[in-house]
Design an enzyme around this catalytic site. Structure first.
Site, PDB file in Angstrom:
ATOM      1  N   ARG A  21     -23.631  35.822  19.576  1.00 11.79           N
ATOM      2  CA  ARG A  21     -23.415  35.196  20.649  1.00 11.79           C
ATOM      3  C   ARG A  21     -23.099  33.848  19.581  1.00 11.79           C
ATOM      4  O   ARG A  21     -23.582  32.772  19.984  1.00 11.79           O
ATOM      5  CB  ARG A  21     -24.946  35.466  21.338  1.00 11.79           C
ATOM      6  CG  ARG A  21     -24.968  35.774  22.817  1.00 11.79           C
ATOM      7  CD  ARG A  21     -24.137  35.278  23.936  1.00 11.79           C
ATOM      8  NE  ARG A  21     -24.049  36.397  24.847  1.00 11.79           N
ATOM      9  CZ  ARG A  21     -24.684  35.319  26.169  1.00 11.79           C
ATOM     10  NH1 ARG A  21     -25.636  34.545  25.787  1.00 11.79           N
ATOM     11  NH2 ARG A  21     -25.271  35.787  26.691  1.00 11.79           N
TER      12      ARG A  21
ATOM     13  N   ARG B 201     -25.075  27.286  22.830  1.00 12.24           N
ATOM     14  CA  ARG B 201     -26.077  26.859  23.055  1.00 12.24           C
ATOM     15  C   ARG B 201     -26.761  25.988  21.941  1.00 12.24           C
ATOM     16  O   ARG B 201     -27.588  25.138  21.434  1.00 12.24           O
ATOM     17  CB  ARG B 201     -27.327  27.244  24.268  1.00 12.24           C
ATOM     18  CG  ARG B 201     -26.076  26.521  25.604  1.00 12.24           C
ATOM     19  CD  ARG B 201     -27.297  27.005  26.350  1.00 12.24           C
ATOM     20  NE  ARG B 201     -27.174  28.427  26.283  1.00 12.24           N
ATOM     21  CZ  ARG B 201     -28.382  29.258  28.083  1.00 12.24           C
ATOM     22  NH1 ARG B 201     -28.315  28.780  28.630  1.00 12.24           N
ATOM     23  NH2 ARG B 201     -28.198  30.441  27.661  1.00 12.24           N
TER      24      ARG B 201
ATOM     25  N   ARG C  86     -18.806  21.530  25.556  1.00 15.77           N
ATOM     26  CA  ARG C  86     -19.555  22.056  27.075  1.00 15.77           C
ATOM     27  C   ARG C  86     -19.536  21.307  28.425  1.00 15.77           C
ATOM     28  O   ARG C  86     -18.506  20.832  29.341  1.00 15.77           O
ATOM     29  CB  ARG C  86     -20.862  22.919  27.393  1.00 15.77           C
ATOM     30  CG  ARG C  86     -20.454  24.031  28.632  1.00 15.77           C
ATOM     31  CD  ARG C  86     -21.726  24.382  28.655  1.00 15.77           C
ATOM     32  NE  ARG C  86     -22.962  23.601  28.771  1.00 15.77           N
ATOM     33  CZ  ARG C  86     -24.394  23.853  28.499  1.00 15.77           C
ATOM     34  NH1 ARG C  86     -24.988  24.649  29.116  1.00 15.77           N
ATOM     35  NH2 ARG C  86     -25.500  23.130  28.958  1.00 15.77           N
TER      36      ARG C  86
ATOM     37  N   ASP D 224     -16.832  35.666  28.801  1.00 15.35           N
ATOM     38  CA  ASP D 224     -18.084  36.189  29.039  1.00 15.35           C
ATOM     39  C   ASP D 224     -17.938  37.262  29.628  1.00 15.35           C
ATOM     40  O   ASP D 224     -16.024  37.973  30.781  1.00 15.35           O
ATOM     41  CB  ASP D 224     -18.827  35.173  30.734  1.00 15.35           C
ATOM     42  CG  ASP D 224     -20.023  35.813  30.374  1.00 15.35           C
ATOM     43  OD1 ASP D 224     -20.963  35.473  29.403  1.00 15.35           O
ATOM     44  OD2 ASP D 224     -20.963  36.351  31.145  1.00 15.35           O
TER      45      ASP D 224
ATOM     46  N   TYR E  12     -24.811  43.526  37.235  1.00 20.74           N
ATOM     47  CA  TYR E  12     -24.705  42.177  37.756  1.00 20.74           C
ATOM     48  C   TYR E  12     -24.188  42.088  38.641  1.00 20.74           C
ATOM     49  O   TYR E  12     -24.902  41.512  40.322  1.00 20.74           O
ATOM     50  CB  TYR E  12     -23.953  41.118  36.806  1.00 20.74           C
ATOM     51  CG  TYR E  12     -24.602  41.227  35.772  1.00 20.74           C
ATOM     52  CD1 TYR E  12     -25.897  40.207  34.939  1.00 20.74           C
ATOM     53  CD2 TYR E  12     -24.810  41.974  34.793  1.00 20.74           C
ATOM     54  CE1 TYR E  12     -26.379  39.841  34.163  1.00 20.74           C
ATOM     55  CE2 TYR E  12     -24.858  42.031  33.166  1.00 20.74           C
ATOM     56  CZ  TYR E  12     -26.323  40.896  33.225  1.00 20.74           C
ATOM     57  OH  TYR E  12     -26.859  40.303  32.383  1.00 20.74           O
TER      58      TYR E  12
HETATM   59  O1  CP3 Z   1     -20.722  36.508  20.714  1.00 22.11           O
HETATM   60  C1  CP3 Z   1     -19.972  34.700  21.803  1.00 22.11           C
HETATM   61  O2  CP3 Z   1     -20.335  34.152  20.526  1.00 22.11           O
HETATM   62  C2  CP3 Z   1     -19.043  35.111  22.878  1.00 22.11           C
HETATM   63  C3  CP3 Z   1     -19.554  34.710  23.492  1.00 22.11           C
HETATM   64  C4  CP3 Z   1     -20.338  35.713  24.598  1.00 22.11           C
HETATM   65  C5  CP3 Z   1     -21.139  35.035  25.912  1.00 22.11           C
HETATM   66  N1  CP3 Z   1     -21.358  35.658  26.788  1.00 22.11           N
HETATM   67  C6  CP3 Z   1     -20.908  33.041  25.793  1.00 22.11           C
HETATM   68  C7  CP3 Z   1     -21.848  32.872  26.370  1.00 22.11           C
HETATM   69  C8  CP3 Z   1     -20.656  36.577  24.759  1.00 22.11           C
HETATM   70  C9  CP3 Z   1     -20.220  37.915  24.033  1.00 22.11           C
HETATM   71  C10 CP3 Z   1     -20.855  37.136  25.784  1.00 22.11           C
HETATM   72  C11 CP3 Z   1     -21.478  38.409  26.393  1.00 22.11           C
HETATM   73  C12 CP3 Z   1     -22.812  38.827  27.370  1.00 22.11           C
HETATM   74  N2  CP3 Z   1     -22.463  38.029  28.352  1.00 22.11           N
HETATM   75  C13 CP3 Z   1     -23.433  39.705  27.713  1.00 22.11           C
HETATM   76  C14 CP3 Z   1     -23.888  41.162  26.451  1.00 22.11           C
HETATM   77  C15 CP3 Z   1     -24.225  40.391  25.433  1.00 22.11           C
HETATM   78  C16 CP3 Z   1     -25.446  39.797  25.817  1.00 22.11           C
HETATM   79  O3  CP3 Z   1     -25.995  38.578  25.319  1.00 22.11           O
HETATM   80  O4  CP3 Z   1     -26.585  41.371  26.104  1.00 22.11           O
HETATM   81  C17 CP3 Z   1     -24.594  39.346  28.945  1.00 22.11           C
HETATM   82  C18 CP3 Z   1     -24.702  40.306  28.942  1.00 22.11           C
HETATM   83  C19 CP3 Z   1     -23.510  38.167  29.508  1.00 22.11           C
HETATM   84  C20 CP3 Z   1     -23.585  37.579  30.546  1.00 22.11           C
HETATM   85  C21 CP3 Z   1     -24.539  36.448  30.847  1.00 22.11           C
HETATM   86  N3  CP3 Z   1     -23.823  35.280  30.643  1.00 22.11           N
HETATM   87  C22 CP3 Z   1     -25.590  35.778  30.093  1.00 22.11           C
HETATM   88  C23 CP3 Z   1     -27.093  36.594  30.584  1.00 22.11           C
HETATM   89  C24 CP3 Z   1     -25.619  34.361  30.467  1.00 22.11           C
HETATM   90  C25 CP3 Z   1     -26.614  33.795  29.792  1.00 22.11           C
HETATM   91  C26 CP3 Z   1     -27.577  32.749  31.316  1.00 22.11           C
HETATM   92  C27 CP3 Z   1     -28.151  32.292  30.799  1.00 22.11           C
HETATM   93  O5  CP3 Z   1     -28.517  30.544  31.227  1.00 22.11           O
HETATM   94  O6  CP3 Z   1     -28.957  31.920  30.100  1.00 22.11           O
HETATM   95  C28 CP3 Z   1     -24.138  34.117  30.517  1.00 22.11           C
HETATM   96  C29 CP3 Z   1     -23.897  32.220  29.971  1.00 22.11           C
HETATM   97  C30 CP3 Z   1     -23.663  32.317  28.413  1.00 22.11           C
HETATM   98  N4  CP3 Z   1     -22.805  33.669  28.204  1.00 22.11           N
HETATM   99  C31 CP3 Z   1     -23.077  31.391  28.275  1.00 22.11           C
HETATM  100  C32 CP3 Z   1     -22.576  31.429  26.308  1.00 22.11           C
HETATM  101  C33 CP3 Z   1     -22.847  30.833  25.669  1.00 22.11           C
HETATM  102  C34 CP3 Z   1     -24.545  30.452  27.980  1.00 22.11           C
HETATM  103  C35 CP3 Z   1     -24.075  29.401  28.892  1.00 22.11           C
HETATM  104  C36 CP3 Z   1     -23.950  28.117  29.013  1.00 22.11           C
HETATM  105  O7  CP3 Z   1     -23.489  27.847  28.191  1.00 22.11           O
HETATM  106  O8  CP3 Z   1     -24.727  27.391  29.265  1.00 22.11           O
END
Ligand code: CP3
Length: 354
Positions: A27, A31, A40, A77, A154
């Site tokens: 990640r 943010r 964003r 994602d 999910y």
């Molecule tokens: O690693 C990186 O920089 C690449 C981008 C990446 C994102 N999500 C961007 C993201 C990767 C590799 C993921 C994987 C992901 N997404 C996982 C597996 C990894 C882990 O963390 O366990 C999972 C379970 C998800 C599902 C998901 N997407 C969640 C739980 C969330 C967070 C929701 C929240 O509001 O906290 C997301 C959204 C997300 N994916 C964000 C980012 C940067 C945040 C979105 C935002 O900008 O508000």
């Protein structure tokens, strides 16, 4: 084909000699970076950012401008696949991901299509191509997907979950329905990762964030088995180089021996397993990636450096270690801190690669 200027990440995954231990952060684009939040808001929202190849490329590169990272990871994602299956992914502020359509019954599973990634997820492939062009051989690009089990949590729960009530009910009460869903997901993920590889991803990671909520036998039957199926269907060489596969099951430390036999080149480790024990247990069968507690990044640069030194010392001499956090970087981390982390990995690891 542009020559790769820094390939220590790919070399370490294949346990080939390196000058220093490579490092990236799960990640790493996100943010905690003010420049990410600015891009964003320019895109409008998170999904629009994923679907805009120029902006997705911009945020992928942002952390590389701040820190000497040895790999870039595609900005996207894991939930793009269920979205392409027609579930209607959306994000509610503060509540995480949600789906308009939830999968609970045999009929729900039977009606799900297996997406054609080249077409239905073309925005992801376009982002991969754009990022490769922009990286111009600076560091390798990692593609990724969720594991079938993690994606299914999910889809069946309708979003994030604490107790996994509905998916565990499906697994124990109607295992054949659970298997039918996981099989469709495994087919979808295999095609999705292969399309990312053909578009330019130079390594791939499977995120099994929720495999660790299962018992050992259930983990093997409902999560590991489908990751193994995916790995056996992946393109393992492209552009004249091996394409390493990293398998990361969070909270999977108790199953490392079995995981090491699934066909992945490397296993991701969260911070709850000591990396010295992990190395002794897997031997030379796979590389290891990890495993600093992401919360260490709330501490001083000196404390961060000490923790990095401890993990490097535990892994010991030789290649086969990609340094990383044990899970994604937290959104409240001061963006100055990861610099101390990344620099410490490079500075303190040279002594283990003589
Ligand atoms: O690693 C990186 O920089 C690449 C981008 C990446 C994102 N999500 C961007 C993201 C990767 C590799 C993921 C994987 C992901 N997404 C996982 C597996 C990894 C882990 O963390 O366990 C999972 C379970 C998800 C599902 C998901 N997407 C969640 C739980 C969330 C967070 C929701 C929240 O509001 O906290 C997301 C959204 C997300 N994916 C964000 C980012 C940067 C945040 C979105 C935002 O900008 O508000």
């Amino acid at each position: 084909m542009t020559e790769l200027k820094n390939d220590r990440f790919l070399r370490a995954l294949l346990r080939e000699p390196v000058d220093v231990t490579p490092v990236w952060m799960m990640r790493q684009a996100g943010r905690y970076l003010p420049e990410y939040r600015a891009t964003r808001s320019q895109a409008g929202d998170f999904l629009s950012l994923c679907k805009n190849k120029e902006l997705a490329c911009e945020v992928t590169i942002q952390p590389l401008e701040r820190y000497e990272l040895d790999a870039a990871i595609l900005f996207s994602d894991i939930l793009t696949i269920p979205d392409a299956m027609g579930l209607g992914l959306y994000f509610e502020t503060g509540e995480g991901p949600k789906f308009k359509k939830i999968i609970r019954t045999e009929a729900d599973v039977a009606a799900l299509p297996v997406p054609d990634s080249a077409k239905d997820l073309d925005y992801v492939m376009n982002a991969v191509k754009e990022i490769r062009r922009e990286l111009n051989g600076r560091v390798p690009l990692i593609g990724f997907s969720g594991s079938p089990w993690t994606l299914a949590t999910y889809m069946v729960e309708g979003g994030s979950s604490k107790d996994f009530r509905h998916i565990k009910e499906m697994m124990y009460a109607t295992p054949e329905v659970m298997h039918a869903l996981l099989d469709k997901l495994a087919q979808s993920v295999t095609d999705y990762l292969n399309q990312q590889i053909l578009s330019g991803a130079q390594a791939v990671q499977i995120f099994d964030t929720w495999g660790g909520v299962l018992s050992g036998p259930m983990y093997q039957e409902f999560s590991l088995r489908y990751m193994q199926q995916i790995i056996s269907g992946l393109i393992r060489e492209h552009e004249g180089r091996k394409v390493p596969v990293i398998m990361f099951t969070k909270n999977g430390g108790q199953w490392l021996e079995t995981m090491a036999e699934a066909g992945a080149d490397a296993l991701g480790l969260d911070w709850t397993t000591n990396i010295d024990d992990a190395r002794a247990r897997v031997g030379n069968s796979v590389a290891l990636q990890g495993n600093m507690d992401p919360s260490v990044l709330y501490a001083s640069p000196e404390r961060i450096r000490q923790e990095v030194g401890d993990i490097l010392g535990r892994f010991g001499a030789g290649s086969g270690h990609v340094f990383n956090l044990g899970h994604g970087i937290h959104q409240f981390v001061d963006p100055e801190r990861p610099k101390a982390f990344v620099d410490a990995v490079h500075e303190l690891s040279a002594q283990y690669h003589k």
